[in-house]
Enzyme design. Structure first.
Site, PDB file in Angstrom:
ATOM      1  N   THR A  89      19.463 -44.482  91.867  1.00 44.66           N
ATOM      2  CA  THR A  89      20.323 -44.435  90.705  1.00 44.66           C
ATOM      3  C   THR A  89      21.939 -44.843  91.190  1.00 44.66           C
ATOM      4  O   THR A  89      22.397 -44.272  92.087  1.00 44.66           O
ATOM      5  CB  THR A  89      20.574 -43.066  89.842  1.00 44.66           C
ATOM      6  OG1 THR A  89      19.349 -43.056  89.315  1.00 44.66           O
ATOM      7  CG2 THR A  89      21.519 -43.140  88.938  1.00 44.66           C
ATOM      8  N   ASN A 114      14.115 -32.040  94.681  1.00 49.86           N
ATOM      9  CA  ASN A 114      15.430 -32.375  95.162  1.00 49.86           C
ATOM     10  C   ASN A 114      16.338 -32.053  94.100  1.00 49.86           C
ATOM     11  O   ASN A 114      16.233 -32.023  92.901  1.00 49.86           O
ATOM     12  CB  ASN A 114      15.269 -33.840  95.342  1.00 49.86           C
ATOM     13  CG  ASN A 114      15.824 -34.768  94.236  1.00 49.86           C
ATOM     14  OD1 ASN A 114      16.743 -35.005  93.643  1.00 49.86           O
ATOM     15  ND2 ASN A 114      14.683 -35.285  93.641  1.00 49.86           N
ATOM     16  N   PHE A 118      22.768 -37.412  92.192  1.00 49.82           N
ATOM     17  CA  PHE A 118      23.128 -39.101  92.225  1.00 49.82           C
ATOM     18  C   PHE A 118      24.273 -39.117  93.252  1.00 49.82           C
ATOM     19  O   PHE A 118      25.306 -39.616  92.922  1.00 49.82           O
ATOM     20  CB  PHE A 118      23.779 -39.431  90.688  1.00 49.82           C
ATOM     21  CG  PHE A 118      22.600 -39.332  89.650  1.00 49.82           C
ATOM     22  CD1 PHE A 118      21.313 -39.537  89.841  1.00 49.82           C
ATOM     23  CD2 PHE A 118      23.177 -39.697  88.173  1.00 49.82           C
ATOM     24  CE1 PHE A 118      20.436 -39.743  88.968  1.00 49.82           C
ATOM     25  CE2 PHE A 118      22.194 -39.384  87.384  1.00 49.82           C
ATOM     26  CZ  PHE A 118      20.805 -39.566  87.602  1.00 49.82           C
ATOM     27  N   SER A 181      16.982 -37.482  85.043  1.00 54.51           N
ATOM     28  CA  SER A 181      17.373 -36.654  86.198  1.00 54.51           C
ATOM     29  C   SER A 181      17.643 -35.153  85.909  1.00 54.51           C
ATOM     30  O   SER A 181      18.464 -35.097  84.807  1.00 54.51           O
ATOM     31  CB  SER A 181      18.535 -37.321  86.903  1.00 54.51           C
ATOM     32  OG  SER A 181      18.646 -36.003  88.196  1.00 54.51           O
ATOM     33  N   ASN A 183      19.060 -33.027  87.667  1.00 54.01           N
ATOM     34  CA  ASN A 183      20.221 -32.619  88.420  1.00 54.01           C
ATOM     35  C   ASN A 183      21.525 -33.050  87.783  1.00 54.01           C
ATOM     36  O   ASN A 183      22.631 -32.718  88.716  1.00 54.01           O
ATOM     37  CB  ASN A 183      20.106 -33.338  90.071  1.00 54.01           C
ATOM     38  CG  ASN A 183      18.758 -32.799  90.251  1.00 54.01           C
ATOM     39  OD1 ASN A 183      18.020 -31.460  90.219  1.00 54.01           O
ATOM     40  ND2 ASN A 183      17.614 -33.727  90.825  1.00 54.01           N
ATOM     41  N   THR A 184      21.652 -33.923  86.777  1.00 55.45           N
ATOM     42  CA  THR A 184      23.017 -34.173  86.373  1.00 55.45           C
ATOM     43  C   THR A 184      23.281 -33.324  85.070  1.00 55.45           C
ATOM     44  O   THR A 184      22.249 -33.695  84.102  1.00 55.45           O
ATOM     45  CB  THR A 184      23.465 -35.454  86.249  1.00 55.45           C
ATOM     46  OG1 THR A 184      23.057 -36.153  87.575  1.00 55.45           O
ATOM     47  CG2 THR A 184      24.622 -35.887  85.459  1.00 55.45           C
ATOM     48  N   LYS A 213      14.050 -44.533  81.370  1.00 53.56           N
ATOM     49  CA  LYS A 213      13.084 -43.785  82.180  1.00 53.56           C
ATOM     50  C   LYS A 213      13.109 -42.140  81.712  1.00 53.56           C
ATOM     51  O   LYS A 213      14.388 -41.755  81.486  1.00 53.56           O
ATOM     52  CB  LYS A 213      13.666 -43.581  83.776  1.00 53.56           C
ATOM     53  CG  LYS A 213      12.898 -42.824  84.895  1.00 53.56           C
ATOM     54  CD  LYS A 213      13.253 -43.094  86.006  1.00 53.56           C
ATOM     55  CE  LYS A 213      12.357 -42.123  87.159  1.00 53.56           C
ATOM     56  NZ  LYS A 213      12.655 -42.525  88.519  1.00 53.56           N
ATOM     57  N   ASN A 242      10.113 -39.379  85.244  1.00 53.71           N
ATOM     58  CA  ASN A 242      11.193 -38.630  86.607  1.00 53.71           C
ATOM     59  C   ASN A 242      10.403 -37.231  87.088  1.00 53.71           C
ATOM     60  O   ASN A 242       9.385 -37.145  86.840  1.00 53.71           O
ATOM     61  CB  ASN A 242      12.507 -38.523  86.048  1.00 53.71           C
ATOM     62  CG  ASN A 242      13.676 -38.664  86.898  1.00 53.71           C
ATOM     63  OD1 ASN A 242      13.404 -38.112  88.171  1.00 53.71           O
ATOM     64  ND2 ASN A 242      14.676 -39.404  86.485  1.00 53.71           N
ATOM     65  N   GLY A 291       3.404 -38.792  91.605  1.00 51.71           N
ATOM     66  CA  GLY A 291       2.267 -38.218  92.347  1.00 51.71           C
ATOM     67  C   GLY A 291       1.416 -39.419  92.982  1.00 51.71           C
ATOM     68  O   GLY A 291       0.216 -38.816  93.112  1.00 51.71           O
TER      69      GLY A 291
END
Ligand SMILES: Cc1cc2nc3c(=O)[nH]c(=O)nc-3n(C[C@H](O)[C@H](O)[C@H](O)COP(=O)(O)O)c2cc1C
Length: 352
Positions: A89, A114, A118, A181, A183-184, A213, A242, A291
């Protein structure tokens, strides 16, 4: 690197890389790949060719986003045999991402967790690299994956995507809008019809195909709604999916927070691909990701409805020879199952 056969990778190189911190191993590998001279790639068998959005893809296997966030090793992805690479990204401004450690291996599961958040050198650093690759010997398709900066206030997030579109869209074969994501903070809230209209409603004029996505963690009714909205907004496709925040449901016990990728994600990703395929009646091309470790996994996603597939974690566990060996096995599998091309296989599981 691409000539490293799987036994050599598993027996020698992987133990060395796995003795290092995952992010250190990642940067070491990526800088080695970025220095690799372009290698000749054998032509792909005709069965693997496909045409989407008026573009030819020499084979359906792509590099998933996150591996080459700053577009530093474009030539290597072609040398490894990929049909396309999704870079990013990419965020508008440079940002460091979350505190380390933030990548974890789960070798017993062939998985990763993870929470990178970003890290990006920002669009102005990335643009000239893509321009250079375009002028050089790069022939594979390049997708660019866009995300907002972490410190962008919610009401400015749509503007971040617009800025990225304006600067980078002319360099992309297609664009992936990443709203999935984990994680944001707040990013996944953009996976709603209202927010999607806000994001995509303002896009006008000619632009490369634009894909959304999505996360595997959406429930089926919400995913159905997003599919309907994607059709309404005339999006060109969906990337499914994702990483997941699920743990026990996919057979993993780990207390690390972040997105889980790799083998445990495979069946969940396939279920989501099938849902999107069914809901959109095959009208919206799907890039299936999650996967994939071998050709059987790839064909499973294709038969569920994916026109192209991507992988990331498989490359970590199986090594750089994976793409060449997957293409060979995928061709054999297609022949054995009586498909003359990838496109014949797309969604075939939904029709039986
Ligand atoms: C370390 C790591 C970083 C990732 N970074 C991104 C990213 O920046 N943007 C994105 O859209 N997906 C990102 N992903 C998700 C992958 O693109 C992919 O959707 C997911 O890993 C599932 O595929 P896999 O099981 O083949 O790895 C990342 C995945 C990993 C493992």
């Amino acid at each position: 690197m691409p000539l490293i056969p799987a036994p050599l990778y598993r027996g020698l190189l992987r133990p060395i890389l796995f003795s290092l911190d995952p992010e250190v191993a990642h940067h070491l590998t990526l800088s080695m790949l970025s220095m690799m001279p372009p290698l000749p790639v054998a032509p792909d068998p005709p069965e693997l060719h496909s045409s989407l959005w008026g573009m030819e893809f020499s084979n359906p296997i792509g590099l998933a986003a996150g591996m080459d966030k700053d577009a530093i090793a474009i030539g290597a992805w072609q040398s490894l045999g990929f049909g396309f690479a999704e870079l990013g990204t990419i965020t508008p401004r440079p940002q460091p991402g979350n505190p380390k450690p933030r990548v974890f291996r789960l070798p017993e599961h062939h998985a990763l967790i993870n929470r990178l958040g970003f890290p990006s050198e920002g669009m102005e650093a990335v643009a000239p690299r893509i321009e250079r690759a375009r002028r050089g010997a790069t022939r594979i398709r390049l997708a660019l994956n866009f995300g907002p900066n972490k410190d962008t206030p919610a009401e400015q997030v749509a503007a971040d995507y617009t800025v990225l579109m304006t600067r980078l869209a002319p360099l992309a074969d297609f664009i992936v809008i990443n709203v999935s994501s984990p994680n944001t903070p707040g990013l996944r809230n953009w996976q709603s019809p209202e927010r999607m209209r806000e994001l995509f409603g303002g896009v006008s004029g000619a632009h490369p195909p634009m894909l959304l996505k999505v996360a595997p963690d959406l429930d089926e009714p919400t995913l159905d709604l997003l599919c309907d909205t994607a059709i309404e907004l005339r999006l060109d496709g969906m990337v499914v999916c994702n990483t997941t925040v699920k743990r026990e449901e996919v057979g993993v016990t780990s207390t690390e927070t972040g997105g889980l990728s790799g083998s445990p994600l495979r069946d969940l990703a396939r279920t989501r691909i099938a849902t999107v395929y069914r809901r959109t009646q095959g009208k919206l091309p799907i890039i299936g990701v999650g996967g994939i470790m071998n050709a059987e996994d790839a064909l499973g996603h294709i038969k569920a409805g994916a026109s192209l597939i991507e992988l990331y974690t498989g490359l970590i566990y199986e090594g750089p020879g994976l793409i060449t060996s997957m293409k060979k096995s995928l061709t054999n599998l297609l022949r054995r199952e009586g498909f003359r091309s990838i496109s014949e296989a797309v969604g075939s599981a939904a029709r039986t």
